[in-house]
Design a protein around this motif. Sequence first.
Motif, short mmCIF file in Angstrom:
data_model
loop_
_atom_site.label_atom_id
_atom_site.label_comp_id
_atom_site.label_asym_id
_atom_site.label_seq_id
_atom_site.Cartn_x
_atom_site.Cartn_y
_atom_site.Cartn_z
N ALA A 19 0.84 -1.20 0.00
CA ALA A 19 0.00 0.00 0.00
C ALA A 19 0.87 1.25 0.00
O ALA A 19 0.58 2.23 -0.71
N GLN A 20 1.94 1.25 0.78
CA GLN A 20 2.88 2.37 0.83
C GLN A 20 3.51 2.60 -0.55
O GLN A 20 3.57 3.72 -1.03
N GLU B 68 2.81 19.03 -1.44
CA GLU B 68 2.03 17.87 -0.98
C GLU B 68 2.95 16.71 -0.57
O GLU B 68 2.71 16.04 0.43
N GLN B 69 4.00 16.48 -1.34
CA GLN B 69 4.96 15.42 -0.99
C GLN B 69 5.59 15.71 0.37
O GLN B 69 5.72 14.80 1.20
N HIS C 145 5.91 14.77 6.23
CA HIS C 145 5.71 15.30 7.59
C HIS C 145 4.78 14.41 8.40
O HIS C 145 5.02 14.14 9.58
N TYR C 146 3.72 13.94 7.76
CA TYR C 146 2.73 13.11 8.45
C TYR C 146 3.06 11.61 8.37
O TYR C 146 2.21 10.77 8.61
N LYS C 147 4.32 11.32 8.02
CA LYS C 147 4.87 9.95 8.06
C LYS C 147 4.19 8.99 7.08
O LYS C 147 4.08 7.81 7.34
N ARG C 148 3.77 9.52 5.94
CA ARG C 148 3.13 8.68 4.93
C ARG C 148 4.08 8.33 3.78
O ARG C 148 3.69 7.61 2.87
N LYS D 219 9.59 14.83 8.44
CA LYS D 219 9.06 13.86 9.38
C LYS D 219 9.32 14.30 10.82
O LYS D 219 8.56 14.00 11.74
N GLY D 220 10.40 15.04 11.03
CA GLY D 220 10.77 15.50 12.36
C GLY D 220 10.26 16.86 12.73
O GLY D 220 10.59 17.38 13.80
#
Length: 143
Positions: free
Chosen positions: A29-30, A79-80, A85-88, A141-142
């Motif tokens: 899925a990732q 968006e990327q 940032h939201y760990k996706r 991410k941080g």
Amino acid sequence: MDFDKISSIATALGVIVATWQIRESRKLAQATFEDAFNQQYRDLIYAIPVDALLGIELSESESKKIRELIFNYLDLCNEQISHRHYKRIGKKRWKVWADGIQENIHKPIFQDVWVEVKLSASDTFSFLERFEKEGFKSDPKGW
């Protein structure tokens, strides 16, 4: 061996297999999610003239024709960064994207549109602005 031991072993193996399947499903899925962004990127980049991608100054009429494409590219970058940032977004994929964002945003036509976007006083591209302010080196991410 008695039936209880066999049953316990079978249950344990079932849990292990189920855990493995869930992990593999998440990886798939990732990858599918990240691949969708790659396809959007390719669609935009293929539409931008090669001279712009090589950093060659374009005529005013050529620049006007591709402004919307560059704006859409900047929106995709924002968006990327947001998704990282939201760990996706995974670390390996992020590294490739981060390098590409930094490389492209310094090309003349990209830079012209980016400056124009920042001057519009809109915070629509806040993730991209922060990434730029941090020298394109920080990991969202941080944040």
